[in-house]
Design a protein around this motif. Structure first.
Motif, PDB file in Angstrom:
ATOM      1  N   GLY A  38      15.698  22.779  35.565  1.00 47.18           N
ATOM      2  CA  GLY A  38      15.911  24.115  35.439  1.00 47.18           C
ATOM      3  C   GLY A  38      17.450  24.664  35.021  1.00 47.18           C
ATOM      4  N   VAL A  39      17.357  25.894  34.369  1.00 47.50           N
ATOM      5  CA  VAL A  39      18.646  26.402  34.178  1.00 47.50           C
ATOM      6  C   VAL A  39      19.155  27.450  34.782  1.00 47.50           C
ATOM      7  N   ASN A  40      20.456  27.555  35.440  1.00 45.17           N
ATOM      8  CA  ASN A  40      20.557  28.529  36.366  1.00 45.17           C
ATOM      9  C   ASN A  40      22.088  29.272  36.036  1.00 45.17           C
ATOM     10  N   PRO A  41      22.276  30.409  36.302  1.00 51.24           N
ATOM     11  CA  PRO A  41      23.605  31.068  36.100  1.00 51.24           C
ATOM     12  C   PRO A  41      24.729  30.269  36.691  1.00 51.24           C
ATOM     13  N   SER A  42      24.199  29.748  37.986  1.00 45.38           N
ATOM     14  CA  SER A  42      25.391  28.830  38.472  1.00 45.38           C
ATOM     15  C   SER A  42      25.855  27.639  37.626  1.00 45.38           C
ATOM     16  N   ASP A  43      25.097  27.027  36.547  1.00 45.65           N
ATOM     17  CA  ASP A  43      25.487  26.141  35.917  1.00 45.65           C
ATOM     18  C   ASP A  43      26.636  26.561  34.923  1.00 45.65           C
ATOM     19  N   TRP A  44      26.650  27.720  34.513  1.00 47.37           N
ATOM     20  CA  TRP A  44      27.661  28.059  33.547  1.00 47.37           C
ATOM     21  C   TRP A  44      28.701  28.516  34.296  1.00 47.37           C
ATOM     22  N   LYS A  45      28.559  29.140  35.360  1.00 40.92           N
ATOM     23  CA  LYS A  45      29.672  29.841  36.414  1.00 40.92           C
ATOM     24  C   LYS A  45      30.305  28.448  36.715  1.00 40.92           C
ATOM     25  N   ARG A  46      29.869  27.451  37.145  1.00 37.06           N
ATOM     26  CA  ARG A  46      30.457  26.065  37.565  1.00 37.06           C
ATOM     27  C   ARG A  46      31.250  25.689  36.628  1.00 37.06           C
ATOM     28  N   ARG A  47      30.784  25.467  35.103  1.00 38.01           N
ATOM     29  CA  ARG A  47      31.455  25.048  34.107  1.00 38.01           C
ATOM     30  C   ARG A  47      32.487  25.891  33.883  1.00 38.01           C
ATOM     31  N   GLU A  48      32.694  27.057  33.945  1.00 38.33           N
ATOM     32  CA  GLU A  48      33.754  28.162  33.653  1.00 38.33           C
ATOM     33  C   GLU A  48      34.876  27.843  34.750  1.00 38.33           C
ATOM     34  N   GLY A  49      34.497  27.261  35.893  1.00 41.71           N
ATOM     35  CA  GLY A  49      35.477  27.264  36.956  1.00 41.71           C
ATOM     36  C   GLY A  49      35.516  28.314  37.844  1.00 41.71           C
ATOM     37  N   GLN A  50      34.417  29.091  38.002  1.00 45.84           N
ATOM     38  CA  GLN A  50      34.260  30.075  38.779  1.00 45.84           C
ATOM     39  C   GLN A  50      34.174  29.908  40.364  1.00 45.84           C
ATOM     40  N   TYR A  51      33.663  28.729  40.550  1.00 41.08           N
ATOM     41  CA  TYR A  51      33.454  28.175  41.894  1.00 41.08           C
ATOM     42  C   TYR A  51      34.529  27.128  42.348  1.00 41.08           C
ATOM     43  N   ARG A  52      35.573  27.053  41.621  1.00 42.79           N
ATOM     44  CA  ARG A  52      36.554  26.038  42.277  1.00 42.79           C
ATOM     45  C   ARG A  52      37.391  26.492  43.414  1.00 42.79           C
ATOM     46  N   SER A 230      24.575  40.679  47.816  1.00 45.84           N
ATOM     47  CA  SER A 230      24.539  40.129  46.588  1.00 45.84           C
ATOM     48  C   SER A 230      24.485  38.548  46.391  1.00 45.84           C
ATOM     49  N   VAL A 231      23.641  38.054  45.376  1.00 46.65           N
ATOM     50  CA  VAL A 231      23.503  36.643  45.220  1.00 46.65           C
ATOM     51  C   VAL A 231      24.485  36.252  43.970  1.00 46.65           C
ATOM     52  N   ALA A 232      25.137  37.257  43.399  1.00 42.49           N
ATOM     53  CA  ALA A 232      25.862  37.156  42.184  1.00 42.49           C
ATOM     54  C   ALA A 232      27.357  37.697  42.047  1.00 42.49           C
ATOM     55  N   ASP A 233      27.524  38.666  42.859  1.00 39.86           N
ATOM     56  CA  ASP A 233      28.932  39.406  42.811  1.00 39.86           C
ATOM     57  C   ASP A 233      29.821  38.912  44.016  1.00 39.86           C
ATOM     58  N   PHE A 234      30.753  38.064  43.633  1.00 41.54           N
ATOM     59  CA  PHE A 234      31.881  37.570  44.528  1.00 41.54           C
ATOM     60  C   PHE A 234      32.399  38.728  45.236  1.00 41.54           C
ATOM     61  N   SER A 235      32.598  39.622  44.650  1.00 40.79           N
ATOM     62  CA  SER A 235      33.091  40.939  45.351  1.00 40.79           C
ATOM     63  C   SER A 235      32.507  41.721  46.291  1.00 40.79           C
ATOM     64  N   ALA A 236      31.385  41.246  46.568  1.00 43.16           N
ATOM     65  CA  ALA A 236      30.477  42.203  47.671  1.00 43.16           C
ATOM     66  C   ALA A 236      31.002  42.439  48.923  1.00 43.16           C
ATOM     67  N   GLU A 237      31.502  41.345  49.465  1.00 41.25           N
ATOM     68  CA  GLU A 237      32.092  41.511  50.892  1.00 41.25           C
ATOM     69  C   GLU A 237      33.511  42.221  50.906  1.00 41.25           C
ATOM     70  N   GLU A 238      34.182  42.519  49.928  1.00 39.69           N
ATOM     71  CA  GLU A 238      35.063  43.557  49.678  1.00 39.69           C
ATOM     72  C   GLU A 238      34.609  44.962  50.098  1.00 39.69           C
ATOM     73  N   TYR A 239      33.449  45.191  49.796  1.00 40.19           N
ATOM     74  CA  TYR A 239      32.816  46.477  50.060  1.00 40.19           C
ATOM     75  C   TYR A 239      32.152  46.581  51.596  1.00 40.19           C
ATOM     76  N   GLY A 240      32.299  45.664  52.083  1.00 43.69           N
ATOM     77  CA  GLY A 240      31.475  45.466  53.475  1.00 43.69           C
ATOM     78  C   GLY A 240      30.034  45.041  53.157  1.00 43.69           C
ATOM     79  N   ALA A 241      29.763  44.757  52.089  1.00 40.60           N
ATOM     80  CA  ALA A 241      28.299  44.249  51.691  1.00 40.60           C
ATOM     81  C   ALA A 241      28.203  42.585  51.862  1.00 40.60           C
ATOM     82  N   LYS A 242      27.252  42.100  51.872  1.00 44.59           N
ATOM     83  CA  LYS A 242      27.168  40.533  52.298  1.00 44.59           C
ATOM     84  C   LYS A 242      27.080  39.855  50.874  1.00 44.59           C
TER      85      LYS A 242
END
Length: 301
Positions: A38-52, A230-242
């Motif tokens: 399977g191909v997932n957005p997490s693949d290219w986000k990991r490749r770009e270093g967004q999860y480092r 959100s399952v995709a927006d790392f900033s969600a918790e800054e607004y009080g969301a999950k």
């Protein structure tokens, strides 16, 4: 064996198909001859270093976290499968001719390798998001980005729980959302007004799948940041969301439930496009561009 690897963070050009030694199954693991991954957005986000910030990547690094294939090596302590069994599940570096699975289930005969390979991430992400956002039978859920793989799973699983779902997507995908059981609407400017017209009594919760910077608007729509996830927006918790992310919880139970739903015709997963292994770079480019309906898959054999 051939595998996709990258040696530095960056764009799709850092991906290469190379010859490497096959991995071997450790305790509690199996190795498969991969048929599809399977191909997932997490693949290219990991490749770009967004999860480092919260995940270590050791170079050279492989690609792919889910797949389906035929067991060709069984690690110590594994008793539920034997060599030759067809399975699917979560794994390591699954965009390769052979890969290790850490959690798996038998693939039903009526489920293709391509669909089976794409089930783990969407079913785990969707189930976890629904459990965490706090929406129950008889309530209403807004799903932003409902036509992709995770959105497809959230819509169907929510409907099975007796939840009314409004899903956003481009107008060309509205028939697709209706077929899944959602009430479709378009995304973009005026979303609050459109949702209010559809649900004058309000929306109980919202899940952001697209990661398009819509968290503040979803909070206004629901009236409560704790009912936005959100399952995709790392900033969600800054607004009080999950913000929801792994690791998977009880994948064996989840896989059994999903195969039952698929076999009963209660859950479907559209494969938007399929790519051979040597075009995995293109698959990531398509994933990163967005607008995928259902899932993308890489065929390995």
């Amino acid at each position: 064996m051939k595998a996709i690897e990258f040696n530095a963070y960056g764009g799709p050009d850092v991906l290469h198909i190379i010859d490497v030694a096959p991995p071997h199954a450790g305790p509690g693991q199996v190795r498969i001859r991969v048929r599809a991954a399977g191909v997932n957005p997490s693949d290219w986000k990991r490749r770009e270093g967004q999860y480092r910030a919260f995940e270590d990547v050791r170079f050279p690094a492989g690609l792919g976290v889910e797949g389906a294939g035929i067991v060709d090596e069984v690690g110590p302590g594994v008793r539920d499968v034997t060599i030759g069994d067809t399975v699917f599940g979560f794994g390591e570096n699954t965009m390769a001719e052979q890969a290790i699975l850490t959690h798996w289930a038998r693939k039903p005969d009526n489920l293709s390798f391509e669909v089976a390979a794409c089930l783990p991430v969407v079913s785990d992400t969707a189930t976890r998001a629904l459990d965490q956002v706090g929406v129950a039978e008889g309530q209403t859920l807004l799903v932003s980005g409902a036509a992709g793989g995770v959105g497809t799973a959230i819509v169907q699983l929510a409907c099975l729980r007796g939840i009314t779902v409004i899903g956003t997507a481009s107008a060309t995908k509205h028939d697709y959302l209706r077929a899944l059981g959602a009430i479709p609407t378009t995304y973009g400017e005026g979303l609050e007004e459109r949702v209010h017209e559809l649900m004058p009594d309000g929306v109980d919760a919202a899940i952001d799948v697209a990661g398009s910077g819509i968290i503040p608007e979803l909070i206004r729509i629901t009236g409560d940041p704790t009912h936005v996830l959100s399952v995709a927006d790392f900033s969600a918790e800054e607004y009080g969301a999950k913000f929801s992310h792994g690791p998977p919880v009880d994948p064996a139970r989840l896989f059994a439930e999903m195969t039952d739903l698929c076999s009963a015709g209660l859950f479907t997963l559209l494969i938007d496009r399929s790519f051979p292994l040597d075009r995995a770079k293109e698959a990531q480019q398509v994933s990163e561009a967005g607008h995928v309906t259902g899932k993308l898959v890489v065929r390995v054999a």
